[in-house]
Write an enzyme that holds these catalytic residues in place. Sequence first.
Site, mmCIF file in Angstrom:
data_model
loop_
_atom_site.group_PDB
_atom_site.id
_atom_site.type_symbol
_atom_site.label_atom_id
_atom_site.label_comp_id
_atom_site.label_asym_id
_atom_site.label_seq_id
_atom_site.Cartn_x
_atom_site.Cartn_y
_atom_site.Cartn_z
ATOM 1 N N LYS A 132 -6.152 6.542 -11.264
ATOM 2 C CA LYS A 132 -4.722 6.202 -12.026
ATOM 3 C C LYS A 132 -5.086 5.281 -12.754
ATOM 4 O O LYS A 132 -4.668 5.023 -13.872
ATOM 5 C CB LYS A 132 -3.887 5.890 -11.127
ATOM 6 C CG LYS A 132 -2.791 5.341 -11.481
ATOM 7 C CD LYS A 132 -1.482 5.565 -10.877
ATOM 8 C CE LYS A 132 -0.303 4.784 -11.465
ATOM 9 N NZ LYS A 132 -0.492 3.522 -11.500
ATOM 10 N N LEU A 155 0.797 -1.248 0.173
ATOM 11 C CA LEU A 155 0.101 0.218 -0.027
ATOM 12 C C LEU A 155 0.945 1.182 -0.030
ATOM 13 O O LEU A 155 2.039 1.349 0.430
ATOM 14 C CB LEU A 155 -0.856 -0.168 1.173
ATOM 15 C CG LEU A 155 -1.720 -1.248 1.460
ATOM 16 C CD1 LEU A 155 -2.639 -0.985 2.803
ATOM 17 C CD2 LEU A 155 -2.697 -1.381 0.140
ATOM 18 N N HIS A 189 -3.729 4.360 -1.925
ATOM 19 C CA HIS A 189 -4.793 3.476 -1.255
ATOM 20 C C HIS A 189 -5.455 4.035 0.058
ATOM 21 O O HIS A 189 -6.530 4.029 0.138
ATOM 22 C CB HIS A 189 -4.041 2.142 -0.779
ATOM 23 C CG HIS A 189 -3.302 1.250 -2.042
ATOM 24 N ND1 HIS A 189 -2.053 1.223 -2.228
ATOM 25 C CD2 HIS A 189 -3.939 0.757 -2.731
ATOM 26 C CE1 HIS A 189 -1.971 0.453 -3.174
ATOM 27 N NE2 HIS A 189 -3.036 0.126 -3.748
ATOM 28 N N SER A 212 2.391 1.062 -6.498
ATOM 29 C CA SER A 212 3.154 -0.034 -5.784
ATOM 30 C C SER A 212 4.302 -0.371 -6.839
ATOM 31 O O SER A 212 5.335 -0.779 -6.264
ATOM 32 C CB SER A 212 2.181 -1.126 -5.579
ATOM 33 O OG SER A 212 1.157 -0.782 -5.115
#
Length: 291
Positions: A149, A33, A37, A186
């Site tokens: 995104k 995360l 997030h 990530s």
Amino acid sequence: MEIINSAREMTLYSEAARMRGARIGFVPTMGFLHEGHLSLMREARRRADVVIASVFVNPTQFGPNEDLAKYPRNFERDCAMMETVAVDAVYAPDAAEMYPPGAQTWVEVTELTRGLCGRSRPGHFRGVTTVVAKLFNITKPHLAFFGEKDFQQLRAIERMVADLNFDVEIVPMPIVREADGLAMSSRNAYLDPHERKQALALSRALMVAREKYLWDARTPADLAAAARAVLEQNEAVKIEYVEAVDAETLEAAVSLERPILLAIAARVGNTRLIDNIVLRASAVSRERLRA
Ligand code: PAF
């Protein structure tokens, strides 16, 4: 914060919450995360009584030559981060729980997933919509939060929810960026310091295209060309696509008068990155912005 691994237990948890009259907010993730997030989880906390997040690196959305095996994972760190935003329950199934032997049903949104990332990642969106449909059935949310995104993913999920009559409200959330503009992901963890610098070309390209849009763009193609020119100045950035598409249909944009999604996918070293911006001013308001 409860950690739940079995689908049955997760559903019982959600059903009990629903019986109490609680509204459930759900944030699906693949873990590792970041602030993006957490922004979804905070919004879920604000809008719902019970917040459930899932952490599952979904194998069906990775192609055979993609990064499933090396996708970054750190469940302990994820849990510590989720505690800070008061997530109530984490659903963390393993792949065998999610896809038991004999599973053969897919959920596929056809048109919206043909272009952009769908072109270079065949099967990716089918994996995403299938797992999200399953997660909705297991966690039974009233609201589910998705970042812009992954704009094409967001549109595909909205379409799936409408087409299959899922009783869940999809809440889109803005892209969260690092202070220097890099969209949080990530996969940024794969970038070495040099690549991290090169990766800034993506957000810079979008900003240059935005200026073009406000000042002198005549057609959507002008926007894509402006962004491409910035990316091409960077040898380390290998463009996969730069496209200006209609933000609703994701078909090639034909006019600046409708909201436009300007989307980029590019490799920096071995890392595939995506970024986008939605441009939605009319000619009149563009005049006003210039004034
Ligand atoms: O956006 C993601 O992290 C994933 O695609 C999702 C929605 C959790 C499905 O695996």
